[in-house]
Structures are given as C-alpha cells and as structure tokens.
Design an enzyme around this catalytic site. Sequence first.
Site, PDB file in Angstrom:
ATOM      1  N   HIS A  95      -0.787  -8.427   2.718  1.00 49.23           N
ATOM      2  CA  HIS A  95      -0.184  -9.241   3.773  1.00 49.23           C
ATOM      3  C   HIS A  95      -0.613 -10.692   3.627  1.00 49.23           C
ATOM      4  CE1 HIS A  95       1.636 -10.367   7.544  1.00 49.23           C
ATOM      5  NE2 HIS A  95       0.485 -10.891   7.943  1.00 49.23           N
ATOM      6  N   SER A  96       0.359 -11.622   3.639  1.00 50.51           N
ATOM      7  CA  SER A  96       0.119 -13.057   3.586  1.00 50.51           C
ATOM      8  C   SER A  96      -0.640 -13.396   2.295  1.00 50.51           C
ATOM      9  CB  SER A  96      -0.620 -13.508   4.852  1.00 50.51           C
ATOM     10  OG  SER A  96      -0.545 -14.898   5.031  1.00 50.51           O
ATOM     11  N   MET A  97      -1.840 -13.969   2.371  1.00 49.12           N
ATOM     12  CA  MET A  97      -2.614 -14.206   1.150  1.00 49.12           C
ATOM     13  C   MET A  97      -2.795 -12.916   0.362  1.00 49.12           C
ATOM     14  SD  MET A  97      -6.523 -15.662   0.694  1.00 49.12           S
ATOM     15  CE  MET A  97      -7.305 -14.057   1.008  1.00 49.12           C
ATOM     16  N   SER A 128       3.987  -8.644   1.984  1.00 49.15           N
ATOM     17  CA  SER A 128       4.305  -8.836   3.399  1.00 49.15           C
ATOM     18  C   SER A 128       3.932 -10.242   3.842  1.00 49.15           C
ATOM     19  CB  SER A 128       3.524  -7.802   4.229  1.00 49.15           C
ATOM     20  OG  SER A 128       3.551  -8.106   5.607  1.00 49.15           O
TER      21      SER A 128
END
Length: 264
Positions: free
Chosen positions: A95-97, A123
Amino acid sequence: MTGRWIRTLGTAAADAPRLLCLPHAGGTAGFFRPLAGELAARGTAEVLAVQYPGRQDRLAEPAFTSLHDCADALHAALAREVPDAAGRPLVLFGHSMGAVLAFELALRLEASGGPGPAAVVVSGRRAPSVHREETPPGDDELLGDIRAMHGTDARVLESPELLRLVLPALRADVRAALTHRPDPRAVVAAPLAAFTGASDPTTTVADATAWRAHTEGPFTLRVFAGHHFYLGDRVTGPAAALEEILEDTVRHRTNMAAPEAVRP
C-alpha cells in the site's frame, strides 16, 4: 514466524498461499492486522507483513532513505526469514510506499532465477510510468498531510513524546518515496492488480490504471469507496478482492500440477 523483517499476522493450512503485506510510509506491520483477521476468518492464506527498520521494535535501526536499497534488503530478508518460500505461492500486497516496494521486490524475485511472485497487488500508488516531480515537505506540512489523510492515530499526532519517536522514520520514508526514480519501462511477468480509493487525492483511477503497462500477465483494477487509507475504513471489500486473487493462484497451481490428458 517472527523475524526482524517478516511478521506473521494470520495462519492457514500448510499448503495455503502466502500474502506478504508491505505498509505505507511511516507504517508498521500492525497496520494490516484488521485485514489479516478478515482473511484468517476465511482461511484463505497465511498473512505476513513487513516491519521496516526505524520504528517500534526496530526503532534503534536507521530507516532507509532509498527504496532501491530497502528493496534489496527486503529481498535478502525474505530468503533468510521465509526459507520455504519456494513451496507455496506468494502474493505481494503493498500500500502506497509499500506498493513501490512490492513492485521492486517482484522485479528482484523474478530476476533472481528463483520462484517469482504468483501475483502482485499495488494499492494507493501511481504506476512507475506516471511521474510527478515532488519535493519532500517540512515537518509542519508533512504532519498536516498525515492528518488530512487520517493515516496515523490522532493520539500519536497530539503527543510530543510519541511524535519524537515516529517522525524520524516518517521523514525518511516520505523522502525515500518522493525521491524514488523507478524504471518507467519495468514490467513483471506475474499477474498484477491495482487497488485505489475512489476519493484518494494522491492516486487517481487513471494513475492506477496505468499499472496495466507494467505486467506481461493479466491486469485488474479495483476501486473501493474511501480515500487514501480506504483499508482502514472498510476492510471487507479489499479482503474479498484479495481472496479472489489468492484463490486464482491456487487454481493455477492445481492446473499446472494436473497430468496432461492421455490421448486415446
């Protein structure tokens, strides 16, 4: 399984696939506990999560300021801390990073000559081919962004003592994520799915759709109600989508293992 990098959040049958979750900037392995609980109730997969250095029980270790270096270290840690990885399908979910790191880890796994991931799920992050020039923010701007996205417990943000503990890793993670320069032409062989929140201000549906160009396998896009941290709002929908992906890996493994039909 409790290594320095890899933590077990949910168990399943010995032949079930594994889901390795990679958290966002400033995040910890524990961010995925609600998701792990949902999947554990379904018996779908063994859920593992990454604990980056520089936080919680790894507070004494410096956080990485390069995602390439972090991905290299994580690749080595996965081989060391999950020695039987070759025997079970591995799905990466970042997720993200963590999406950037999941993709970079997939590239390393596939290039190493060993088993690559059975699928990659990214994500809340734009594709490597979608570049935006961004400057790491100062602390006030950074904390304002975190408050706006509801990504950190408000009690942490309101406590000077806790902020002193979490800010160094958060600063390092954000700098690493914003200064990361991925290969815009990189592709993985594994199937790839992109998840995003419908109201995510950092990742538009178009940004997520651009991941299609980064896989040689099937691509799927799922848009969920919510903002950047939609996982913290409603975990049931993402868990069901992940369950479908995990079940696909089991079906694929079964089909590959089945003997070819004998012609009369």
